[in-house]
Write a protein that holds these residues in place. Structure first.
Motif, mmCIF file in Angstrom:
data_model
loop_
_atom_site.group_PDB
_atom_site.id
_atom_site.type_symbol
_atom_site.label_atom_id
_atom_site.label_comp_id
_atom_site.label_asym_id
_atom_site.label_seq_id
_atom_site.Cartn_x
_atom_site.Cartn_y
_atom_site.Cartn_z
ATOM 1 N N TYR A 175 27.099 29.186 33.721
ATOM 2 C CA TYR A 175 25.659 29.306 34.133
ATOM 3 C C TYR A 175 24.741 29.651 32.882
ATOM 4 C CZ TYR A 175 21.347 30.746 36.521
ATOM 5 O OH TYR A 175 20.142 30.867 36.792
ATOM 6 N N GLU A 176 23.945 28.410 32.684
ATOM 7 C CA GLU A 176 23.389 28.442 31.459
ATOM 8 C C GLU A 176 21.922 28.575 31.164
ATOM 9 O OE1 GLU A 176 24.259 24.739 29.425
ATOM 10 O OE2 GLU A 176 26.382 25.539 28.971
ATOM 11 N N LEU A 177 21.362 29.260 30.334
ATOM 12 C CA LEU A 177 20.037 29.788 30.100
ATOM 13 C C LEU A 177 19.471 29.012 28.870
ATOM 14 C CD1 LEU A 177 20.174 33.388 31.288
ATOM 15 C CD2 LEU A 177 18.581 31.734 32.288
ATOM 16 N N HIS A 178 18.476 28.129 28.702
ATOM 17 C CA HIS A 178 17.886 27.631 27.499
ATOM 18 C C HIS A 178 16.682 28.108 27.328
ATOM 19 C CE1 HIS A 178 21.126 24.371 27.739
ATOM 20 N NE2 HIS A 178 20.892 24.771 29.158
ATOM 21 N N ARG A 179 16.428 28.253 25.994
ATOM 22 C CA ARG A 179 14.976 28.705 25.433
ATOM 23 C C ARG A 179 13.889 27.867 25.940
ATOM 24 N NH1 ARG A 179 13.425 32.205 21.898
ATOM 25 N NH2 ARG A 179 15.448 32.434 20.998
ATOM 26 N N VAL A 180 12.845 28.458 26.625
ATOM 27 C CA VAL A 180 11.670 27.631 26.899
ATOM 28 C C VAL A 180 10.763 27.586 25.832
ATOM 29 C CG1 VAL A 180 9.684 27.784 28.410
ATOM 30 C CG2 VAL A 180 11.937 28.525 29.477
ATOM 31 N N ASP A 181 10.295 26.374 25.520
ATOM 32 C CA ASP A 181 9.094 25.963 24.561
ATOM 33 C C ASP A 181 7.959 26.672 25.160
ATOM 34 O OD1 ASP A 181 7.305 24.799 22.734
ATOM 35 O OD2 ASP A 181 8.338 22.921 22.727
#
Length: 137
Positions: A121-127
């Motif tokens: 389960y991945e979380l990516h940085r929000v621009d």
């Protein structure tokens, strides 16, 4: 003496190449998953919204159950520790970890959905400028 310096230089290079430790500044900000999960890390704490319960280590919770909460966080080498002040109906002080991969704009926060080495389960940085996930460099 030259040999000792060379050994130290090689060791430092290897630690850096393998990722070394991350800094809190690399984590601060908003992170999102593809399914609507969201976490925001500030200097004083974090909030989590719509995260599948098993991803946070709430074993025995049904897969579709989404939870949220807030609390304190910190960095330990390449992991982020979380201590929830409030987490859905669970007790205060619930503790879990998130793992990291990569550095800077390409860093991903994740946890295993099941057994280690399986699906993540991945979380990516929000621009922040566009409200979208930041693209890796």
């Amino acid at each position: 003496m030259k040999h000792a310096c060379a050994v130290v230089a090689v060791a430092c290079t290897l630690v850096h190449c393998s990722g070394g430790s991350i800094e809190p500044a690399e984590v601060r900000g908003e992170w999102a998953s593809n399914d609507g999960g969201r976490m925001v890390f500030t200097e004083t704490g974090f909030t989590a919204e719509h995260i599948p319960a098993p991803v946070l280590g709430l074993l025995g919770s049904p897969e579709p159950k989404l939870v949220g909460g807030k609390g304190r966080w910190g960095v330990r080498k390449r992991e982020i520790w979380l201590v929830f002040d409030a987490l859905a109906e669970h007790r205060s002080g619930f503790r879990t970890d998130l793992l990291t991969e990569g550095r800077g704009g390409a860093m991903i926060l994740f946890n295993w959905k099941g057994e280690e080495g399986g699906e993540r389960y991945e979380l990516h940085r929000v621009d922040a400028r566009h409200g979208t996930k930041a693209s890796p460099p």
